[in-house]
Design an enzyme around this catalytic site. Structure first.
Site, PDB file in Angstrom:
ATOM      1  N   ASN A 219       0.849  -1.190   0.000  1.00  0.00           N
ATOM      2  CA  ASN A 219       0.000   0.000   0.000  1.00  0.00           C
ATOM      3  C   ASN A 219       0.889   1.246   0.000  1.00  0.00           C
ATOM      4  O   ASN A 219       1.384   1.671   1.029  1.00  0.00           O
ATOM      5  CB  ASN A 219      -0.909  -0.013   1.228  1.00  0.00           C
ATOM      6  N   ASP A 220       1.066   1.805  -1.184  1.00  0.00           N
ATOM      7  CA  ASP A 220       1.943   2.962  -1.355  1.00  0.00           C
ATOM      8  C   ASP A 220       1.542   4.159  -0.509  1.00  0.00           C
ATOM      9  O   ASP A 220       2.295   5.122  -0.393  1.00  0.00           O
ATOM     10  CB  ASP A 220       1.878   3.428  -2.817  1.00  0.00           C
ATOM     11  N   CYS A 221       0.333   4.111  -0.001  1.00  0.00           N
ATOM     12  CA  CYS A 221      -0.216   5.289   0.674  1.00  0.00           C
ATOM     13  C   CYS A 221      -0.172   5.183   2.187  1.00  0.00           C
ATOM     14  O   CYS A 221      -0.625   6.077   2.885  1.00  0.00           O
ATOM     15  CB  CYS A 221      -1.638   5.525   0.203  1.00  0.00           C
TER      16      CYS A 221
END
Ligand code: GLC
Ligand code: GLC
Length: 811
Positions: A482-484
């Site tokens: 999850n890049d966020c």
């Protein structure tokens, strides 16, 4: 509501109105020359790199949408129209676009004239063929004029759309016969040019956009077309275009085809010029000659069809569910090929000028592609591994042209190293080619640091083994999948990159998701070690994995589901105690896929929590409750409005993880239900809500917190393609390539009577019949191979070229 339909026999999606909610596109090309083409003939072409070798110009986020393309105008009396409706938007008497495997066919009809435009990139060549077939359906002779139109890009797509003080002065062309040559910068450092030609003498041409369109006009109403006559303009700077004029007369019932070729040519340094200032056209002329007749084009098309039919015959199913069959046999695998080729570079949502190849993205894309062309998967693995750092961490991205790690984004995404194990395991399971493990592969693209690929896997696992936080869970670094979820970022400045702000490592923030990966891919690594005689090391890895499993079931368990992470202060993320973001999808899918809590009950409990708290009619949302305010300690995830993207959107990529997980605990009904919710063929009927193409997956569908619940965005280039194919082909239909052999372990909806399946594996063909007489969801009671009973459910490799009949009875 639908805007078309599937044609399963032709393997096409047939769009029956140009007024789709969004441009619905297709990809042409699968090696070096690529084109994007929408159902109205919009899109663009490039050679290898969508940023650095852009051949035609496109305007992203344009109004109206989807301009430019390769446009063919027909001026028939006072009526000017395009077979694909755009850009004149002249109402057509009939319209159809058929998107097929590597080709599109757009047919328009107006005033008894039919124009059929076939577009494709031939296998093994660097060009796009546009064959325009015109048929006079009236009972009187017809005379009309055809104009072609495309705009050349001045090669570097970013410079082309930003650096006007320079590039309005650089454009250069040559015209010879029916061919327009775009040669900007060829006089200096480039050794390549583009050509746009047609297989007939022309009645005029234009290469200056201003001359063609006329002042204050657009491609919706070019002056030259209105006047019915080209001006034979030669572009000097400004915007070079390619326009041919062909006057046509057709008797009643008569057809004529015009074959246009848009090509890319490279010349060796010492063969650049034919005469001073005159480019060497030998290769271009040879290319044009390869597609000068209908017979040649037909042969190239037949080769393209063969290419795809051969590829897709590797895995095909026949069941009682036509939607399942069409996705498995055609569209899902097709999208896997496109994502493998494009990574996240060029789509209608990715401008082709941003990210390079992602380490984690490419490793996962490979999971859905490796069975199609294993040799290309092998090459890709070696390229990716060469960007790994000596300590086992990895550049998050690399550039396809240079194959070098990308400094701007750097490293620190701590899931990356483990995806390499996933990719290598998939390759070994598919091919049995252990020689790849001995290949010397650079670290950080430095030859002096090269080590066998097996050593790269060792360092991948080792990196996570030595980077654990206070609870013994893996440190998250900049982010995991999850890049966020940016737990070490703490960004307060607008516009700062969440991906690169703050330290790339933090000593506290931990990821339960990576812990799940550590178990799943740690076990795969141990299997690889065992199969290569490293038994002691395998046992040590398994001991590490067992310890992590225990940690997940203690520090990572929240009571009814797996926690998501611990933040930089050691606070729980994804737990009951959190005000928002109490439960996340990712660790539920990954930890259960890894087998954690399967014997002790947590797995089933976690999946039930997903169903109770995250499920919606359009798929499973990423988290609940959505973040309603910006959390400094969480980063980008809380920057999105509730229901979008990683903040409680239906992020399609991780829905199949939960579907896979449901098969691990034997829930075939539920696994299939999840599969269907995001699967394009099953939601075709709600295309007016979904809006993106009904034949491919999108990255995200707006979640139930969003005002536009059910609306998809970012179609085509998403890890969803690979993971849904892994889910349906390996977990649901249950054909799993493993190091031990081809395992048959279906987990299907109980009402399914069974299915038949053809799988080409390690050169042999397995014709598999699965029967489900007792209407179960999982379990194999008996298996025969060529009529003889065998024990267990794993098929051993047989000599390449042989065909094996397998019968499997569930029970
Ligand atoms: C995007 C990225 C991928 C990431 C995902 C979730 O799809 O390409 O690397 O895992 O978003 O943030
Ligand atoms: C943003 C997106 C995420 C993507 C990333 C790539 O964070 O939300 O999906 O992976 O950008 O840079």
């Amino acid at each position: 509501m639908k805007f078309g339909h599937f044609s399963d026999s032709a393997r096409e999606y047939v769009i029956t109105t140009p007024r789709t909610p969004l441009p619905w596109i297709n990809y042409l090309g699968s090696e070096a020359f690529f084109s994007l083409v929408s159902h109205t003939a919009g899109g663009y072409s490039f050679y290898r790199d969508a940023k650095l070798r852009r051949i035609t110009r496109y305007r992203y986020n344009n109004v109206p949408a989807d301009s430019n393309g390769r446009y063919y105008y027909i001026k028939d009396g006072d009526t000017v129209w395009n077979p694909g409706w755009q850009p004149t938007q002249t109402e057509l008497d009939s319209y159809e676009c058929r998107h097929g495997l590597g080709y599109s066919i757009i047919t328009g009809k107006k005033n008894s004239l039919t124009a059929k435009l076939e577009l494709f990139v031939p296998v093994g060549d660097n060009c796009e063929i546009d064959r325009l077939v015109l048929t006079n359906e009236s009972d009187a002779p017809k005379s009309f004029t055809v104009f072609s139109y495309l705009e050349f890009c001045l090669w570097n797509a970013v410079d082309d759309s930003t650096n006007f003080q320079r590039n309005f002065s650089t454009g250069e062309v040559e015209v010879e016969g029916s061919t327009i040559y775009h040669k900007t910068e060829y006089r200096e450092r480039r050794n390549h040019y583009a050509l746009f030609t047609v297989n007939t003498p022309i009645d005029g041409f234009d290469t200056s956009r201003d001359a063609f369109l006329g002042a204050w006009r657009s491609n919706a109403n070019p002056e030259v077309v209105e006047n019915g006559r080209c001006t034979n303009s030669v572009a000097h700077g400004w915007a070079p275009v390619g326009v041919h004029q062909v006057n046509v007369t057709l008797q009643p019932g008569e057809s004529r085809s015009l074959i246009f070729v848009l090509g890319y040519i490279e010349n060796p340094e010492d063969e650049k010029w034919a005469a001073p200032g005159v480019i060497n056209k030998t290769r271009a002329q040879a290319m044009a000659a390869r597609y000068a007749t209908d017979a040649q084009v037909d042969a190239a098309l037949a080769k393209l069809h063969d290419h795809w039919n051969t590829l897709l015959s590797t895995y095909s199913v026949k069941s009682s569910d036509e939607k399942l069959d069409r996705m498995v046999n055609t569209w899902n695998q097709y999208q896997c090929m496109v994502t493998f080729n494009m990574s996240r570079s060029a789509s209608y949502y990715e401008s082709g000028t941003g990210r390079g190849m992602g380490f984690r993205d490419s490793c996962q894309d490979l999971l859905g592609f490796v069975h199609l062309i294993p040799a290309r998967a092998r090459e890709r693995i070696l390229d990716i591994a060469a960007t790994q750092f000596p300590d086992g961490s990895a550049y998050h991205q690399y550039q396809p042209l240079t194959k070098k790690g990308n400094m701007d984004i750097g490293s620190g995404f701590n899931d990356d190293p483990l995806w390499l194990i996933a990719a290598v395991y998939a390759y070994l399971g598919e091919t049995g080619d252990y020689s790849i493990l001995d290949e010397p592969v650079d670290f950080d693209n430095d030859h002096s640091l090269a080590q066998p690929l097996l050593e790269h896997l060792r360092r991948s696992f080792g990196y996570l083994r030595t980077h654990k936080g206070p609870h013994g869970l893996p440190l998250i670094g900049r982010a995991d999948w999850n890049d966020c979820l940016n737990l070490n970022c703490f960004s307060k400045e607008p516009g700062e990159s969440f991906q690169t702000t703050g330290p790339s490592e933090g000593p506290v923030a931990e990821s339960v998701f990576i812990a799940g990966m550590y178990v799943k891919y740690g076990n795969q690594f141990a299997e690889i070690l065992d199969s290569t005689g490293h038994t002691d090391e395998a046992a040590a890895v398994r001991a590490e994995v067992a310890e992590m499993e225990h940690t997940v079931l203690t520090a990572g368990w929240d009571g009814s589901w797996f926690r998501r992470a611990y933040d930089a202060f050691g606070h729980v993320i994804g737990g009951e105690e959190c005000e928002e973001g109490k439960i996340f999808i990712e660790p539920q899918g990954m930890c259960v896929m890894a087998g954690i809590g399967v014997d002790t009950g947590e797995a089933v409990t976690a999946l039930q929590s997903v169903k109770d708290k995250l499920d919606t009619k359009y798929g499973i949302v990423l988290l609940q409750p959505a973040y309603t305010k910006y959390h400094l300690e969480l980063g980008e995830i809380s920057s999105y409005p509730p229901g979008y993207k990683e903040n409680a959107g239906i992020f399609c990529h991780n829905n199949p993880w939960v579907s896979c997980a449901e098969t691990v605990v034997g829930h075939g009904d539920r696994a299939f239900e999840i599969y269907k919710k995001t699967c394009p063929a099953y939601i075709e009927d709600i295309s007016e809500i979904h809006r993106t193409e009904p034949y491919v997956y999108s990255q995200m569908v707006a979640g139930r917190d969003a005002a536009t619940f059910g609306e998809a965005k970012n179609s085509w280039l998403t890890g969803t393609a690979a993971w849904t194919f892994v889910d349906v082909s390996q977990y649901i239909l249950g054909i799993q390539p493993t190091l031990a052999g081809l395992k048959i372990d279906p987990c299907i909806p109980h009402e399914m009577d069974g299915f038949t399946l053809r799988r080409v594996w390690r050169g042999a063909t397995y014709e598999i019949v699965v029967e489900n007489p007792d209407h179960l969801e999982k379990g194999v009671k008996a298996m025969t191979v060529d009529g003889k009973p065998v024990s267990g459910n794993i098929l051993s490799p047989v000599p390449a070229g042989s065909t094996v009949q397998v019968k499997v009875v569930m029970g």
